[in-house]
Design a protein around this motif. Structure first.
Motif, short mmCIF file in Angstrom:
data_model
loop_
_atom_site.label_atom_id
_atom_site.label_comp_id
_atom_site.label_asym_id
_atom_site.label_seq_id
_atom_site.Cartn_x
_atom_site.Cartn_y
_atom_site.Cartn_z
N MET A 95 0.82 -1.19 0.00
CA MET A 95 0.00 0.00 0.00
C MET A 95 0.87 1.25 0.00
O MET A 95 0.67 2.16 -0.79
CB MET A 95 -0.92 -0.02 1.22
CG MET A 95 -1.77 1.24 1.30
SD MET A 95 -2.94 1.16 2.64
CE MET A 95 -2.31 2.45 3.67
N PHE A 96 1.86 1.30 0.91
CA PHE A 96 2.73 2.47 0.97
C PHE A 96 3.51 2.66 -0.32
O PHE A 96 3.69 3.77 -0.79
CB PHE A 96 3.71 2.37 2.14
CG PHE A 96 3.10 2.73 3.47
CD1 PHE A 96 2.39 3.91 3.63
CD2 PHE A 96 3.25 1.90 4.55
CE1 PHE A 96 1.83 4.25 4.84
CE2 PHE A 96 2.69 2.23 5.77
CZ PHE A 96 1.98 3.41 5.92
N LYS A 97 3.97 1.54 -0.92
CA LYS A 97 4.77 1.64 -2.14
C LYS A 97 3.96 2.28 -3.26
O LYS A 97 4.44 3.18 -3.94
CB LYS A 97 5.26 0.25 -2.54
CG LYS A 97 6.18 0.26 -3.73
CD LYS A 97 6.68 -1.13 -4.02
CE LYS A 97 7.61 -1.11 -5.21
NZ LYS A 97 8.12 -2.41 -5.54
N VAL A 131 0.04 10.45 4.43
CA VAL A 131 1.40 10.84 4.78
C VAL A 131 1.55 10.84 6.29
O VAL A 131 2.55 10.34 6.83
CB VAL A 131 1.75 12.23 4.19
CG1 VAL A 131 3.13 12.67 4.64
CG2 VAL A 131 1.68 12.17 2.68
N GLN A 132 0.55 11.35 6.99
CA GLN A 132 0.57 11.34 8.46
C GLN A 132 0.70 9.91 8.97
O GLN A 132 1.48 9.65 9.88
CB GLN A 132 -0.70 11.99 9.03
CG GLN A 132 -0.65 13.48 9.06
CD GLN A 132 0.38 14.01 10.04
OE1 GLN A 132 0.73 13.37 11.02
NE2 GLN A 132 0.88 15.20 9.76
N ALA A 133 -0.07 8.99 8.41
CA ALA A 133 -0.01 7.59 8.84
C ALA A 133 1.38 7.02 8.62
O ALA A 133 1.92 6.31 9.48
CB ALA A 133 -1.07 6.77 8.11
N GLY A 159 8.50 -0.75 10.89
CA GLY A 159 8.53 -1.57 9.68
C GLY A 159 8.14 -0.85 8.41
O GLY A 159 8.10 -1.45 7.35
N ALA A 160 7.86 0.45 8.49
CA ALA A 160 7.52 1.20 7.27
C ALA A 160 8.75 1.26 6.38
O ALA A 160 9.87 1.45 6.85
CB ALA A 160 7.07 2.62 7.64
N PRO A 161 8.57 1.07 5.08
CA PRO A 161 9.73 1.08 4.17
C PRO A 161 10.33 2.48 4.03
O PRO A 161 9.64 3.49 4.17
CB PRO A 161 9.14 0.61 2.84
CG PRO A 161 7.70 1.01 2.92
CD PRO A 161 7.32 0.88 4.37
N LEU A 162 11.62 2.53 3.78
CA LEU A 162 12.31 3.77 3.49
C LEU A 162 11.93 4.24 2.09
O LEU A 162 11.92 3.45 1.15
CB LEU A 162 13.82 3.56 3.56
CG LEU A 162 14.71 4.71 3.09
CD1 LEU A 162 14.64 5.87 4.07
CD2 LEU A 162 16.14 4.25 2.92
N VAL A 163 11.61 5.51 1.95
CA VAL A 163 11.36 6.10 0.64
C VAL A 163 12.60 6.92 0.30
O VAL A 163 13.01 7.78 1.06
CB VAL A 163 10.11 7.01 0.66
CG1 VAL A 163 9.96 7.74 -0.67
CG2 VAL A 163 8.87 6.20 0.97
N ALA A 192 3.94 6.07 11.66
CA ALA A 192 4.39 4.68 11.79
C ALA A 192 5.92 4.61 11.81
O ALA A 192 6.49 3.53 11.78
CB ALA A 192 3.84 3.83 10.64
N GLY A 193 6.56 5.77 11.82
CA GLY A 193 8.02 5.80 11.83
C GLY A 193 8.63 5.82 10.44
O GLY A 193 9.83 5.63 10.29
#
Length: 184
Positions: free
Chosen positions: A1-3, A120-122, A84-88, A126-127
């Motif tokens: 989803m984030f990707k 974006v806030q989420a 665990g959020a991926p690095l962008v 989430a770090g």
């Protein structure tokens, strides 16, 4: 989803920014866009960090062939651990003569606009972390040249196993790989 979200966001940003810069006296890149000097960009990066210390961190992650600072800007809530959020990662000016005046403006955009977006806030809550390298090739950028000061195309200085090509021979790409490795 984030990707998917970040891919759509970057495409939106690239299409919605007005990238022409009409200031007189500034050098023009091969892309036709006039940009500030690298020294002026460094001042701007420091000002962003000072203005938004809770969210933006300027990282000098190495030096170019000619000794210029290699700058990254990290956008991250400083008091939130990554869950665990991926690095962008977003970079610009790998070819010094192809400056587009986009990546250096993204931190300000995130602060002023994107922080109101719940997605974006989420991500940030989430770090999540956004790592921006606005000018990967400061020597080429300063000279308005495609290659770095060693006459190497940094876009070709990565390992390519299929072509049996060994990369990471230049200080800019070596330092960038180390920066990303340390951030992931």
């Amino acid at each position: 989803m984030f990707k998917l979200f970040w891919t759509v966001l970057v495409v939106f940003l690239l299409s919605s920014f007005t990238i022409a810069h009409a200031d007189e006296g500034l050098a023009e890149s091969d892309s036709g866009i006039r940009g500030p000097s690298y020294a002026e960009l460094e001042v701007y990066f420091a000002e962003l960090e000072a203005a938004y210390p809770w969210l933006i961190e300027r990282i000098v992650y190495g030096r170019s062939v000619q000794g210029r600072n290699l700058n990254a800007l990290k956008i991250k809530h400083k008091n939130i651990q990554n869950s665990g959020a991926p690095l962008v990662f977003i970079s610009g000016a790998t070819h010094g003569d192809e400056y587009l005046n986009i990546v250096d403006r993204l931190p300000q955009w995130f602060v002023e606009n994107a922080l109101e977006d719940p997605r974006v806030q989420a991500y940030l809550n989430a770090g999540g972390e956004i790592l921006l390298v606005p000018v990967m090739n400061p020597d080429g950028y300063t000279a308005r040249a495609r290659r770095n000061a060693n006459n190497k195309d940094l876009n070709r200085d990565y390992d390519n196993l299929k072509a049996n090509h060994k990369g990471f021979t230049q200080p800019e790409t070596i330092a960038l790989a180390q920066l990303i490795y340390n951030e992931v």
